[in-house]
Design a protein around this motif. Structure first.
Motif, short mmCIF file in Angstrom:
data_model
loop_
_atom_site.label_atom_id
_atom_site.label_comp_id
_atom_site.label_asym_id
_atom_site.label_seq_id
_atom_site.Cartn_x
_atom_site.Cartn_y
_atom_site.Cartn_z
N LEU A 597 0.83 -1.20 0.00
CA LEU A 597 0.00 0.00 0.00
C LEU A 597 0.87 1.25 0.00
CD1 LEU A 597 -2.75 1.33 0.11
CD2 LEU A 597 -2.72 1.08 2.60
N CYS A 598 1.95 1.21 0.75
CA CYS A 598 2.87 2.34 0.79
C CYS A 598 3.43 2.62 -0.60
CB CYS A 598 4.00 2.03 1.77
SG CYS A 598 4.74 3.49 2.53
N ASP A 599 3.82 1.57 -1.31
CA ASP A 599 4.33 1.73 -2.68
C ASP A 599 3.28 2.37 -3.58
OD1 ASP A 599 6.64 0.53 -1.86
OD2 ASP A 599 6.20 -1.43 -2.74
N GLU A 600 2.05 1.95 -3.41
CA GLU A 600 0.97 2.48 -4.25
C GLU A 600 0.73 3.96 -3.98
OE1 GLU A 600 -3.67 1.34 -5.40
OE2 GLU A 600 -2.42 -0.05 -4.23
N LEU A 601 0.82 4.35 -2.71
CA LEU A 601 0.64 5.76 -2.35
C LEU A 601 1.78 6.62 -2.90
CD1 LEU A 601 -0.53 5.27 1.34
CD2 LEU A 601 -1.86 6.37 -0.45
N VAL A 602 3.00 6.12 -2.82
CA VAL A 602 4.14 6.87 -3.35
C VAL A 602 4.02 7.01 -4.87
CG1 VAL A 602 6.64 6.80 -3.70
CG2 VAL A 602 5.68 6.23 -1.46
N GLU A 603 3.63 5.93 -5.53
CA GLU A 603 3.45 5.98 -6.98
C GLU A 603 2.37 6.98 -7.37
OE1 GLU A 603 2.34 3.02 -10.74
OE2 GLU A 603 2.44 2.23 -8.70
N ALA A 604 1.25 6.98 -6.63
CA ALA A 604 0.16 7.92 -6.92
C ALA A 604 0.63 9.36 -6.71
CB ALA A 604 -1.04 7.62 -6.02
N PHE A 605 1.45 9.56 -5.71
CA PHE A 605 1.96 10.92 -5.46
C PHE A 605 2.77 11.42 -6.65
CE2 PHE A 605 5.78 13.30 -4.32
CZ PHE A 605 5.21 14.49 -3.88
N PHE A 606 3.73 10.63 -7.10
CA PHE A 606 4.59 11.09 -8.20
C PHE A 606 3.84 11.19 -9.52
CE2 PHE A 606 8.10 9.83 -5.33
CZ PHE A 606 8.86 10.99 -5.42
N LYS A 607 2.73 10.46 -9.64
CA LYS A 607 1.98 10.51 -10.90
C LYS A 607 1.04 11.70 -10.94
CE LYS A 607 -1.08 7.75 -13.86
NZ LYS A 607 -1.78 6.45 -14.03
N TRP A 608 0.37 11.98 -9.81
CA TRP A 608 -0.71 12.97 -9.85
C TRP A 608 -0.41 14.26 -9.08
CZ3 TRP A 608 -3.85 11.73 -13.52
CH2 TRP A 608 -4.14 10.39 -13.79
N VAL A 609 0.51 14.23 -8.16
CA VAL A 609 0.76 15.41 -7.32
C VAL A 609 2.09 16.07 -7.66
CG1 VAL A 609 1.03 16.24 -4.95
CG2 VAL A 609 -0.60 14.41 -5.44
N ALA A 610 3.14 15.28 -7.80
CA ALA A 610 4.47 15.85 -8.02
C ALA A 610 4.56 16.79 -9.22
CB ALA A 610 5.50 14.72 -8.14
N PRO A 611 3.84 16.54 -10.33
CA PRO A 611 3.93 17.50 -11.44
C PRO A 611 3.48 18.91 -11.07
CG PRO A 611 3.05 15.42 -12.22
CD PRO A 611 3.11 15.32 -10.74
N VAL A 612 2.58 19.03 -10.10
CA VAL A 612 2.10 20.35 -9.68
C VAL A 612 3.07 20.97 -8.68
CG1 VAL A 612 0.16 21.62 -8.67
CG2 VAL A 612 -0.24 19.53 -9.97
N VAL A 613 3.68 20.13 -7.83
CA VAL A 613 4.62 20.62 -6.82
C VAL A 613 5.92 19.81 -6.93
CG1 VAL A 613 3.02 21.60 -5.14
CG2 VAL A 613 3.36 19.15 -5.18
N PRO A 614 6.75 20.10 -7.92
CA PRO A 614 7.97 19.29 -8.14
C PRO A 614 9.08 19.65 -7.14
CG PRO A 614 7.86 21.05 -9.74
CD PRO A 614 6.58 21.15 -8.95
N VAL A 615 8.83 19.42 -5.88
CA VAL A 615 9.76 19.83 -4.83
C VAL A 615 10.69 18.71 -4.40
CG1 VAL A 615 8.21 21.62 -3.94
CG2 VAL A 615 8.05 19.29 -3.03
N ILE A 616 10.53 17.52 -4.98
CA ILE A 616 11.31 16.36 -4.54
C ILE A 616 12.11 15.80 -5.70
CG2 ILE A 616 11.16 13.99 -3.63
CD1 ILE A 616 8.65 14.85 -2.14
N ASN A 617 13.36 15.52 -5.44
CA ASN A 617 14.20 14.83 -6.41
C ASN A 617 13.80 13.36 -6.38
OD1 ASN A 617 16.39 13.28 -7.55
ND2 ASN A 617 17.65 15.13 -7.44
N LYS A 618 13.05 12.93 -7.38
CA LYS A 618 12.48 11.58 -7.37
C LYS A 618 13.55 10.51 -7.34
CE LYS A 618 9.20 8.54 -9.75
NZ LYS A 618 8.27 8.38 -10.89
N ASN A 619 14.63 10.71 -8.05
CA ASN A 619 15.68 9.68 -8.11
C ASN A 619 16.32 9.47 -6.75
OD1 ASN A 619 16.38 8.84 -11.15
ND2 ASN A 619 15.63 10.94 -11.12
#
Length: 916
Positions: A597-619
């Motif tokens: 579930l944690c993996d799914e939440l992180v994936e959803a964040f980078f897919k739907w939220v991070a483009p609006v607030v690109p504050v995290i270096n994903k790599n």
């Protein structure tokens, strides 16, 4: 306890066999003796008398055991707010929710533990009920939802085959032991009596009328001249003659009375030293007969127990004592410390193998009542303790976990020592140790070396004055409310703030005072910045900035590395006191959902939220996320889970109405608890987390929880680190410079978007910032020659770049049309024209990747085509040549409506971020 070897197992098994089957053998002989005349063989008459006695005792025993099955009289239930508070407190200490549930259901597989099974467990645990009541359904449903959230998955509806442990509702299980066993108990009791008399103890017995209330009888008690002031309790007393040390009250555990403790009691004064002139330490050893392998009356209630022990202490004039307990004795210790009348009679506390700590965990109930014994020591515990008629009755009908539990806040402010056995077969010593040390479980041995902020008890060298006067202030309990009519009760000396620092705090303050000397070195301005989250910012107006300029007066540097002497992130944990750690544990701040579930939440964040607030270096984040030895910041991870829960469609996160708000609230409270406790001190990480915490809000009126509040706080922290200033001339690494620019322009977009959405003033003044405009290069996350594992999506990049430029125009419109100052000016058509032209230029500059085209649907490509600006004909909207801005507004409204309708048809409206 006996060992675990094969010999030990065979020995204890043989003993149990003999003790269990003596009576049935005797009964068979007596029946044959009465029916068959004459017998072919006979036994000596003394043995024959014993055989008849065993037979009669067998009949009495089973009649007694049957009578003990009467239902328990449960205490009054707590009010619902208190029950909810207790439930949350319990949930906050669960580290392995699946094992927690399985043990409460006697080791059943999780597939057989369903919603109604869990409700049945909670109905007993929190409502003291056996029968189903419609009035309780809403509350139980809430508890089950929280349990599902803790598990990270939904429970199946209905009932499974699992059967919950409900100690006070289940049948009282006993195993017969012969009259010969009670003869052994009588002998051991006599030896104990003699030994304690030899060491100057005095027995305070019951009156003669109550001599037959305990079996086996205790004839030696008749030799005592002292009568107990209590109605039921008997105890051993050694006079207290010391003038500098406290007396000791001892409460034993389940077993054969005080026999296992006689050496300890006899030699307390020898082991603790002290001068002969000072006198001896007094001791009162309470006898708890219902758990001492006797057949006696019903156990005392909590109120009765406290009252009778209070009478005993009053009899001897003891106003302050050390309370020592072992195993089950910690239950009575808990009752005494939670009772306001008796709590003040005790100073330091020593808990040896306490069962009352984490009593809501299933270990004690399961290991004592349900576990199938496999080793010699487990077999010994099972037959001689768990299945004893007195012990089973005490636990099965008079043991109520809510009133017997001991929490850390109950012993806050006392000197406490807890002794845990590494191989304890009843409690989970590891879990208790972690709970006391407030350890999050990141290191298996951290709690063993943890020091409490209140010193351990020194049981024989503390004066009563020092215990009463110098103990830390007891924290107010949860649910405390100030009562003005009783203001004098709260304005006490204990409410005074601390006016001195500990040695550790003094040393830390001295270190901090030296930090400024590092800034005074000119070479410091050019020192490399190794950690982006540990940067000091000195603006040009600061007097301190004059000290770091070189001899030429260079002023192009405003970002400086924090000195090495300043502690880093990983030291933050050791600086938190027990109260802060307890709050974090109660909030579940150290808990994470199951990995899937944690993996799914992180994936959803980078897919739907991070483009609006690109504050995290994903790599970087994903590398640490998959590295168990160097995980990402817990504060940042909880904030990501919060934002991800807003766009994740996993049904495990949803309530009955399909909303993820309860799940988001859980992650929000965890992240906020970590933030409030200053758990994280990496400034970049704090800003990142604060931006994401704005993804939870209740309503605009709640100014301390909404997105406006968290955006402003994030901006303040960012400005404190100098993120509003250009870092091109700083010593930051290239990757950090890129990330800082993205963070600052994200804060800018949030500031403008939230201001427009909520009608609030903007916070960021562009005149105070010289950060270069974010570009495509700032999204590159390659590390040296190594290409990024997660390369940026060009559509996401173009979306954000043009979103930033749109927010610049939004700021212009806010200033010209909606600010307080604009209302004093006359309406100026030129201002509107400037805004229209700026929007037109922006629209023309948008690349085709972000244009909205129905056939080529992309969630992030929803900019209206530039041609739509002048394509007013045939739209169905009125055209007003005198007011072209009105025409543009009509066209924009039509386009927005079309986009929203398409998103709704595509079932993507739920992913749209708020306040854009």
């Amino acid at each position: 306890m006996i060992g675990t070897s094969l010999f030990d197992y065979c020995f204890i098994k043989a003993c149990i066999y003999v003790l269990h089957y003596i009576a049935p053998s005797c009964a068979c002989y007596c029946i044959a003796r009465l029916i068959l005349q004459p017998l072919s063989f006979t036994i000596p008459w003394p043995l024959e008398i014993w055989a008849f006695a065993e037979t009669l005792f067998l009949l009495y025993y089973y009649a007694k055991a049957h009578a003990l099955q009467r239902e328990a009289v449960h205490p009054h239930i707590l009010p619902r707010p208190k029950r909810k508070e207790l439930f949350d407190l319990c949930q906050g200490t669960v580290r392995d929710p699946e094992q927690y549930l399985r043990l409460w259901f006697r080791g059943a597989p999780l597939s057989e533990i369903r919603r109604n099974n869990v409700k049945e467990l909670y109905r007993w645990a929190f409502l003291n009920k056996k029968m189903i009541s419609p009035d309780d359904e809403e509350e139980l449903e809430e508890y089950v939802r929280k349990t599902e959230l803790l598990l990270g998955r939904k429970l199946k509806p209905g009932y499974g085959k699992a059967k919950a442990i409900r100690v006070t509702l289940d049948r009282v299980q006993t195993l017969y032991r012969s009259l010969f066993w009670y003869l052994c108990v009588f002998v051991v009791d006599s030896i104990t009596h003699t030994y304690l008399l030899w060491h100057s103890f005095e027995l305070y017995r019951l009156s003669l009328t109550k001599i037959f209330t305990v079996f086996p009888l205790r004839p030696l008690t008749l030799t005592s001249r002292h009568i107990s002031p209590a109605k039921t309790l008997t105890y051993w007393h050694k006079p207290h003659t010391s003038e500098t040390r406290l007396p000791l009250v001892f409460i034993h555990g389940i077993g054969i009375g005080l026999y296992p403790y006689v050496n300890f009691l006899a030699h307390v004064n020898e082991k603790c030293g002290g001068s002969n002139a000072d006198g001896e330490i007094g001791i009162i050893a309470i006898e708890i007969m219902p758990v001492s392998f006797r057949i006696t009356g019903k156990p005392l209630s909590r109120k009765q127990m406290c009252h009778e022990i209070e009478q005993v202490l009053a009899k001897h004039g003891w106003k302050q004592s050390i309370l020592v307990s072992h195993s089950f004795g910690s239950v009575i210790c808990s009752q005494l410390l939670r009772n306001p009348h008796t709590a003040k009679l005790f100073g330091p506390v020593i808990l040896i193998d306490p069962v009352s700590l984490l009593l809501h965990h299933p270990d004690v109930a399961y290991n004592f009542t349900c576990r199938i014994p496999k080793r010699a020591n487990e077999l010994q515990l099972h037959y001689f303790a768990s299945m004893d008629i007195g012990v089973a009755h005490t636990l099965g009908r008079h043991f109520f976990w809510q009133e017997n539990s001991l929490w850390k806040h109950d012993i806050k402010g006392r000197q406490v020592t807890v002794c845990l056995a590494g191989k304890d077969i009843i409690i989970d010593a590891e879990a208790v140790g972690r709970y006391l040390a407030a350890d999050d479980g990141s290191s298996s041995d951290l709690w063993k070396n943890h020091t409490w902020n209140s010193a351990p008890a020194e049981p024989v060298s503390d004066q009563a004055d020092s215990v009463a006067g110098n103990s830390p202030t007891v924290e107010k309990p949860a649910g405390y409310e100030f009562d003005a009519s009783r203001a004098s009760d709260y304005h006490t000396h204990d409410g005074m703030p601390i006016t001195s620092l500990s040695s550790a705090q003094t040393a830390q303050q001295g270190t901090q005072n030296l930090h400024f000397t590092h800034f005074m070195k000119p070479k410091f301005a050019r020192a490399p910045i190794k950690e982006a989250g540990r940067v000091a910012f000195l603006g040009e107006s600061s007097n301190l900035s004059l000290l770091v300029h070189d001899r030429h007066g260079t002023t192009d540097v405003v970002h400086y590395p924090l000195p090495e002497s300043v502690k880093g992130t990983r030291s933050r944990l050791t600086e938190l006191d027990n109260l802060e750690m307890a709050i974090l544990h109660q909030r579940g701040a150290f808990l994470l959902p199951p990995r899937a579930l944690c993996d799914e939440l992180v994936e959803a964040f980078f897919k739907w939220v991070a483009p609006v607030v690109p504050v995290i270096n994903k790599n970087i984040f994903m590398t640490r996320y998959r590295d168990t030895k160097n995980p990402p910041s817990l504060l940042l991870l909880q904030a990501i889970l919060l934002a991800g829960s807003r766009v994740c469609t996993n049904p495990q996160l949803m309530d009955s109405s399909g909303s993820t708000t309860p799940a988001a609230m859980t992650f929000y409270k965890r992240a906020k608890a970590l933030y409030d406790a200053n758990y994280e001190d990496d400034r970049v990480t704090i800003v990142q987390a604060l931006v994401l915490m704005g993804w939870y809000w209740e309503c605009p009126e709640d100014v301390t929880k909404n997105v406006f509040y968290w955006t402003r706080v994030a901006t303040i922290v960012a400005q404190g680190s100098g993120m509003h200033r250009s870092v091109e001339q700083s010593q930051l690494g290239r990757a950090d410079k890129r990330l800082w620019k993205r963070i600052w322009w994200t804060l800018f977009t949030r500031d403008r978007s939230v201001a427009v959405a909520l009608g609030r003033p903007v916070h960021i003044n562009t005149d105070d910032s010289d950060v270069e405009m974010v570009t495509e290069d700032d999204f590159i996350e390659d590390e040296g020659d190594q290409p990024a594992k997660y390369p940026p999506d060009n559509v996401h990049v173009q979306f954000f770049l043009h979103y930033v430029r749109l927010c610049e125009i939004m700021g212009l419109v806010l200033s010209q049309q909606y600010s307080v100052a604009s209302k004093a000016r006359r309406q100026n058509a030129i201002d509107l024209a400037h805004s229209d032209m700026a929007l037109a230029d922006w629209l023309q500059s948008c690349p085709k990747e972000v244009y909205w085209e129905k056939p080529k649907h992309n969630f992030w490509a929803h900019m209206p085509p530039a041609t739509s600006e002048n394509d007013g004909q045939g739209t169905g909207y009125p055209i007003d040549a005198a007011y072209p801005s009105r025409n543009i507004a009509f066209q924009a409204a039509g386009m927005i409506t079309s986009i929203i309708e398409h998103l709704q048809v595509s079932d993507e409206l739920k992913y749209t971020p708020a306040f854009m």
